[in-house]
Design a protein around this motif. Sequence first.
Motif, short mmCIF file in Angstrom:
data_model
loop_
_atom_site.label_atom_id
_atom_site.label_comp_id
_atom_site.label_asym_id
_atom_site.label_seq_id
_atom_site.Cartn_x
_atom_site.Cartn_y
_atom_site.Cartn_z
N ASN A 95 0.82 -1.21 0.00
CA ASN A 95 0.00 0.00 0.00
C ASN A 95 0.85 1.26 0.00
N ILE A 173 -8.26 -7.94 -0.97
CA ILE A 173 -9.39 -7.34 -0.25
C ILE A 173 -8.87 -6.39 0.83
N PHE A 174 -7.82 -6.80 1.54
CA PHE A 174 -7.22 -5.92 2.54
C PHE A 174 -6.66 -4.64 1.89
N GLY A 177 -9.35 -2.26 1.17
CA GLY A 177 -9.79 -1.61 2.40
C GLY A 177 -8.82 -0.56 2.89
N GLN A 180 -9.13 2.83 1.33
CA GLN A 180 -10.29 3.62 1.70
C GLN A 180 -10.05 4.44 2.98
N THR A 204 -5.78 2.04 11.78
CA THR A 204 -5.85 0.99 10.75
C THR A 204 -6.79 -0.13 11.13
N LEU A 208 -10.35 -0.86 9.39
CA LEU A 208 -10.27 -2.04 8.53
C LEU A 208 -11.06 -3.22 9.10
N VAL A 211 -13.58 -5.19 6.97
CA VAL A 211 -12.91 -6.00 5.94
C VAL A 211 -12.29 -7.24 6.58
N ASN A 215 -13.11 -11.13 5.52
CA ASN A 215 -12.08 -12.13 5.21
C ASN A 215 -12.09 -13.29 6.19
N TYR A 290 -17.77 0.36 12.49
CA TYR A 290 -18.17 0.90 11.20
C TYR A 290 -18.02 2.41 11.22
N GLU A 291 -17.87 2.98 10.04
CA GLU A 291 -17.58 4.42 9.93
C GLU A 291 -18.66 5.27 10.56
#
Length: 299
Positions: A95, A173-174, A177, A180, A204, A208, A211, A215, A290-291
């Motif tokens: 990343n 997938i990570f 995430g 974002q 983080t 995350l 996500v 997973n 969650y956000e």
Amino acid sequence: MSKSVKTALTGYLFISPWLIGLIGLTMWPILQSFYYSFTNYSLLDAAKWIGTANYHKIFTDDAMFVKSLTVTLLFVAVSVPLKLITALLVAMLLNKKVRGMSIYRTLIYIPSLIGTSIAVAILWKNIFGVDGFINTFLAFFGFQGKSWISNPDTALGTLILLMIWQFGSSMVIFLAGLKQISPDLYEASSVDGAGKWRQFFKITFPMLSPVILFNLVLQTIGSFQMFTQAFVITQGGPVNSTFVFAMYLYERAFSRFQMGYASALAWIFLLIIGAATAIIFISSKYWVFYETETEGRRK
């Protein structure tokens, strides 16, 4: 015929191939297996209703049921966390804004494109065999190797390593995430004096966590169903150390032709996987953020 009814019928007509496949190839076999789980059925003779005898025998007089389930639970408990940790660490490394990063991502993801095919299992068997790559590498430094897949102490570990090695799908997938997460959060925390570890656990991981949950559920279900690797590499040995539940179910169904008994095992297995998934979802309310919840706490 009203317009709404016509619209509904048109919709069902377009999805009818999928519906036919769902009913004929999925739902009907599921219902059949549930019925067969209460019968004595061998594929060669007609099914004979015996009630709950199969289930009673499984829980009271089947040592291999306990053994195979124990091996499977151990495999899941070790492989899933290690695979997710590996995938997350690699995703964090990928990343970063480095020249040629897209090439690195592609190369790292390639092993996962192969999937859990027989070719990969054979390759793994050759790597960890007596004359495999691992022992050849150890011999170069003067160490005596061994047949890792023929040793009860290391056979399951080789399968776990294979599962961890194929971390590409979880990594992607990570990585999605991580992208974002706003860089402003890290910049603000740096100004406040937060280090890398504090940023990980305070920014983080919480951001995350949905996500990670996704997973975790996927990999847990997939690990429970592990079959090809054990069947090709170790055949369940040595000393049943890699005799996972799926192999036991396969043996009962296609080696002993005890389809009724195998159907009962399959339904028990389904309930076990469902219970494990339910436990993960129930526990998620304590560690998944969650956000919207985060924003509400800030306000």
